[in-house]
Design an enzyme around this catalytic site. Structure first.
Site, PDB file in Angstrom:
ATOM      1  N   LYS B  43      14.170   6.659  18.855  1.00 54.46           N
ATOM      2  CA  LYS B  43      14.161   5.428  18.063  1.00 54.46           C
ATOM      3  C   LYS B  43      15.281   4.466  18.422  1.00 54.46           C
ATOM      4  O   LYS B  43      15.221   3.300  18.054  1.00 54.46           O
ATOM      5  CB  LYS B  43      14.231   5.767  16.574  1.00 54.46           C
ATOM      6  CG  LYS B  43      13.040   6.538  16.064  1.00 54.46           C
ATOM      7  CD  LYS B  43      11.761   5.725  16.108  1.00 54.46           C
ATOM      8  CE  LYS B  43      10.657   6.511  15.426  1.00 54.46           C
ATOM      9  NZ  LYS B  43       9.528   5.720  15.059  1.00 54.46           N
ATOM     10  N   SER B 257       8.654  17.618  15.341  1.00 48.75           N
ATOM     11  CA  SER B 257       7.555  16.770  15.819  1.00 48.75           C
ATOM     12  C   SER B 257       7.288  17.013  17.302  1.00 48.75           C
ATOM     13  O   SER B 257       6.146  16.883  17.762  1.00 48.75           O
ATOM     14  CB  SER B 257       7.852  15.293  15.568  1.00 48.75           C
ATOM     15  OG  SER B 257       8.809  14.803  16.480  1.00 48.75           O
TER      16      SER B 257
END
Lengths: 90, 315
Positions: B43, B257
């Site tokens: 991110k 994830s």
């Protein structure tokens, strides 16, 4: 054998509270019609103008049906179909 | 490698082979280690690019307040950048996210507004949009609809993969804001269209899908289905099993994830083997496992891990 369909909480009003229902059909469209015969109102929540509703995701054996032909996606006995509302990630 | 400051050290992450997880010598898996970014996640790419573009457009001025709905990593990236650049940051975060993420946000000086667990990130988006209306002077970069999010991957992650692995056949990544896959997908559609773009999305417990009605569903504005070729839903059991295999066989300590992404990648690899073809499959590892230790996903039985993740936003 039949096709197992997993129903999200929000749509269980149509299945008498059942988390999974069973159905039959060669395509997702046929499967939904088959289930609708016993769980009236479900189809309208999933399908609009001949297509899956925008905020409904359907997976056949964990794969998004929109990449397998949408309502025309082939299904067969033993498959697991999961219906989920679209939610945000990130 | 040398950089002027931490903000300049984003991207150019290593691509490492996964020889023990690869099913055949000519069907290879590779991991792009995005945990090597400044705050430890992919991110950083999107967050910094969104800030830079907003500064360029004159939306962000010194002393401005940033507002963002985030389940964690984007908030952490923004918090670091905001601290260095002198912005205030308010994050709207679902309450069913790990404690580590909250601590990190506080450390970098972000203020946290909690949104209800039921409805997951959808609720965070709704609360953030309401706050934005109440505070018109705050700047919501809005990762779900900000083209700079995808642009960071179109100009960064995608070209890096092609440069390091010209023989790439597949790229598999997680689907949240969809920014990573939209950027990588568009890059490969234009530069190597035969590359298969695969999305893996986390399948959470029922609580997260607990919307009041279907109209409250959410599809990120960035999402364009034409830029991906397949999309898989991966539950916590498969994600945890794979994230443990990744550590056991390849020594890589990844976030949960990444287990989901690896699960989808291994399925692709087996399809290729069955078809008698060759492949170089890139797995985008979004972050390391550090922020998820308190979830209990890394110890004990798979049953116990699955139970403990029920209701959590683990991706």
């Amino acid at each position: 054998m039949a096709i197992e369909v997993r129903i999200p909480t929000i749509l269980r009003t149509h299945t008498g509270g059942a988390k999974t229902v069973e159905g039959a059909g060669k395509t997702l469209s046929e499967l939904i019609d088959d289930i609708e015969a016993r769980h009236v109102g479900l189809k309208e929540r999933l399908v609009h103008n001949g297509d899956l509703r925008k905020f409904v995701n359907v997976y056949v054996n964990d794969e998004d049906v929109r990449f397998r032909g949408g309502l025309g996606a082939e299904v067969s006995d033993g498959d697991v179909v999961t219906v989920l509302p679209a939610v945000a990630g990130g | 490698m040398r950089f002027a400051s931490l903000l300049d050290a984003v991207g150019q992450t290593p691509l490492v082979g996964l020889p023990r997880l690869s099913p055949a010598p000519d069907v290879r898996l590779w991991a792009k280690l995005e945990d090597r970014n400044p705050t430890g996640s992919v991110k950083d790419r999107a967050a910094l690019r969104m800030i830079v573009e907003a500064e360029k457009d004159g939306l962000l001025r010194p002393g401005a307040t940033l507002l963002e709905p985030t389940s964690g990593n984007t908030g952490i990236s923004l918090a670091m950048a905001a601290k260095l650049k002198g912005y205030r940051l308010v994050c709207v975060m679902p309450e069913n996210t790990s404690e580590e993420r909250r601590q990190l946000l506080r450390m970098w000086g972000a203020e946290i507004v909690s949104s209800p667990a039921a409805g997951g990130s959808n609720e965070a988006v709704r609360v953030a949009k309401r706050l934005a209306e109440e505070h018109p002077d705050w700047v919501m970069l809005y990762q779900y609809g900000n083209q700079a999010n995808a642009l960071a991957h179109y100009e960064g992650t995608g070209p890096e993969i092609l440069a390091d692995l010209p023989s790439v056949t597949h790229v598999v990544a997680g689907l949240g804001t969809t920014g990573t896959l939209m950027g990588i997908g568009r890059f490969f559609r234009e530069h190597k269209p035969d590359v298969t773009i695969v999305a893996a999305e986390p399948r959470y417990g029922e609580l997260v899908y607990g919307l009041r009605n279907l109209d409250e569903g959410f599809v990120p504005e960035l999402y364009d289905a034409r830029l991906i070729d397949a999309r898989f839903s991966v539950g916590p059991r498969d994600a945890v099993r794979r994230v443990r295999e990744l550590l056991e066989l390849e020594g890589i300590f990844a976030g949960i994830s990444t287990g989901a992404v690896l699960h989808a990648a291994i399925a692709q690899a087996h399809q290729v083997v069955k078809a008698g073809r060759t492949a170089d499959i890139v797995v985008i590892m979004a972050d390391g496992g550090w922020k998820y230790l308190s979830t209990g996903a890394y110890e004990g039985t798979l049953d116990a891990a699955e139970d403990t993740l029920e209701g959590q936003l683990w991706a």
